[in-house]
Write a protein that holds these residues in place. Structure first.
Motif, short mmCIF file in Angstrom:
data_model
loop_
_atom_site.label_atom_id
_atom_site.label_comp_id
_atom_site.label_asym_id
_atom_site.label_seq_id
_atom_site.Cartn_x
_atom_site.Cartn_y
_atom_site.Cartn_z
N MET A 107 0.83 -1.20 0.00
CA MET A 107 0.00 0.00 0.00
C MET A 107 0.87 1.26 0.00
N LEU A 108 1.93 1.27 0.80
CA LEU A 108 2.83 2.43 0.83
C LEU A 108 3.60 2.55 -0.48
N GLY A 109 3.95 1.42 -1.08
CA GLY A 109 4.60 1.45 -2.40
C GLY A 109 3.69 2.07 -3.45
N MET A 110 2.41 1.71 -3.40
CA MET A 110 1.45 2.26 -4.37
C MET A 110 1.34 3.77 -4.22
N ALA A 111 1.20 4.27 -3.00
CA ALA A 111 1.04 5.71 -2.79
C ALA A 111 2.31 6.47 -3.17
N ASN A 112 3.46 5.95 -2.77
CA ASN A 112 4.72 6.59 -3.15
C ASN A 112 4.93 6.53 -4.65
N GLY A 113 4.61 5.38 -5.25
CA GLY A 113 4.77 5.24 -6.70
C GLY A 113 3.87 6.18 -7.47
N ALA A 114 2.62 6.27 -7.08
CA ALA A 114 1.70 7.18 -7.77
C ALA A 114 2.15 8.63 -7.62
N SER A 115 2.56 9.01 -6.41
CA SER A 115 3.05 10.37 -6.20
C SER A 115 4.30 10.64 -7.04
N ALA A 116 5.22 9.68 -7.04
CA ALA A 116 6.46 9.84 -7.80
C ALA A 116 6.20 9.98 -9.29
N LEU A 117 5.26 9.20 -9.81
CA LEU A 117 4.95 9.27 -11.24
C LEU A 117 4.29 10.61 -11.58
N MET A 118 3.40 11.08 -10.72
CA MET A 118 2.78 12.39 -10.96
C MET A 118 3.79 13.52 -10.91
N LEU A 119 4.74 13.42 -9.97
CA LEU A 119 5.71 14.49 -9.76
C LEU A 119 7.00 14.29 -10.55
N ARG A 120 7.14 13.14 -11.19
CA ARG A 120 8.38 12.79 -11.90
C ARG A 120 9.57 12.98 -10.96
N TRP A 121 9.47 12.36 -9.80
CA TRP A 121 10.44 12.56 -8.72
C TRP A 121 11.13 11.24 -8.41
N LYS A 122 12.41 11.15 -8.77
CA LYS A 122 13.17 9.91 -8.62
C LYS A 122 13.34 9.50 -7.15
N ALA A 123 13.50 10.47 -6.26
CA ALA A 123 13.69 10.14 -4.84
C ALA A 123 12.47 9.41 -4.28
N GLN A 124 11.29 9.87 -4.65
CA GLN A 124 10.08 9.22 -4.15
C GLN A 124 9.84 7.90 -4.87
N LEU A 125 10.24 7.81 -6.12
CA LEU A 125 10.13 6.54 -6.84
C LEU A 125 11.05 5.50 -6.20
N ALA A 126 12.21 5.93 -5.73
CA ALA A 126 13.11 5.00 -5.02
C ALA A 126 12.41 4.46 -3.78
N CYS A 127 11.67 5.32 -3.07
CA CYS A 127 10.92 4.85 -1.90
C CYS A 127 9.88 3.82 -2.31
N ALA A 128 9.18 4.08 -3.40
CA ALA A 128 8.18 3.12 -3.88
C ALA A 128 8.84 1.78 -4.17
N LEU A 129 9.98 1.81 -4.83
CA LEU A 129 10.67 0.56 -5.15
C LEU A 129 11.09 -0.19 -3.89
N VAL A 130 11.57 0.54 -2.88
CA VAL A 130 11.95 -0.11 -1.62
C VAL A 130 10.73 -0.77 -0.99
N TRP A 131 9.59 -0.05 -0.96
CA TRP A 131 8.37 -0.63 -0.38
C TRP A 131 7.92 -1.86 -1.16
N TRP A 132 7.98 -1.80 -2.49
CA TRP A 132 7.55 -2.95 -3.29
C TRP A 132 8.47 -4.15 -3.08
N VAL A 133 9.77 -3.91 -2.99
CA VAL A 133 10.71 -5.00 -2.71
C VAL A 133 10.41 -5.58 -1.32
N ALA A 134 10.13 -4.70 -0.36
CA ALA A 134 9.79 -5.17 1.00
C ALA A 134 8.53 -6.02 0.96
N ALA A 135 7.53 -5.59 0.19
CA ALA A 135 6.27 -6.34 0.10
C ALA A 135 6.51 -7.75 -0.44
N ALA A 136 7.36 -7.85 -1.44
CA ALA A 136 7.61 -9.16 -2.05
C ALA A 136 8.53 -10.02 -1.19
#
Length: 181
Positions: A107-136
């Motif tokens: 869930m946190l990966g989804m919110a960070n990922g959506a925010s990162a994609l809207m903002l085109r922000w690599k730092a927040q996309l990195a957070c999304a990736l960390v959350w997604w890796v943690a989820a898996a």
């Protein structure tokens, strides 16, 4: 508009840090205190603190459409997580640590990922990736490994990212310009 959205998100960096601390406190209380009340109480206190601080920091200038969209995304995430975990906890169905960590991380990966994609922000996309890796990865391994994965994700995606936002906002106020990755 994207730069304004990043500045808006940076101004909420304190909430990332706050919720990282809330998660750590809930984990510590539930592990060492063995209390079923750890998560409901700490999350409730976190919600109250967030609302009080958000209203005290509220400005009167109108937000952008992008800022309102991102804010709405995070509010919806918070409500979803609160209701889901409250219901799972009260029903006795939240007994699998791996499932808990996987769901909250996804869930946190989804919110960070959506925010990162809207903002085109690599730092927040990195957070999304960390959350997604943690989820898996939490779905495999021991309880201890699952907890380590969760604690590390909280540190980088809540504490470090939140401090990054707070520092960037402070630099902007001092006229040094934002730091963006």
């Amino acid at each position: 508009m994207i730069a304004e959205g990043r500045r808006y998100t940076e101004s909420w960096g304190w909430t990332f840090v706050l919720w990282g601390v809330v998660y750590y406190l809930a984990i510590a209380w539930s592990v060492w205190g063995h209390s079923a009340w750890a998560w409901p109480v700490t999350i409730s206190v976190g919600v109250v603190v967030t609302v009080v601080l958000a209203f005290s920091k509220a400005s009167n200038h109108p937000g952008t459409t992008l800022g309102r969209a991102i804010g709405s995304l995070w509010i919806a995430l918070g409500v979803s997580m609160f209701l889901l975990f409250l219901a799972l906890g009260l029903s006795g169905r939240l007994t699998d640590q791996h499932l808990f960590v996987a769901v909250i991380s996804a869930m946190l990966g989804m919110a960070n990922g959506a925010s990162a994609l809207m903002l085109r922000w690599k730092a927040q996309l990195a957070c999304a990736l960390v959350w997604w890796v943690a989820a898996a990865t939490t779905c495999f391994g021991t309880d201890a490994e699952s907890m380590i994965v969760f604690l590390v994700a909280i540190f980088f995606c809540q504490i470090v990212f939140g401090i990054y936002g707070v520092v960037a906002k402070a630099q902007e106020r001092k006229g040094r310009g934002p730091i963006h990755a």
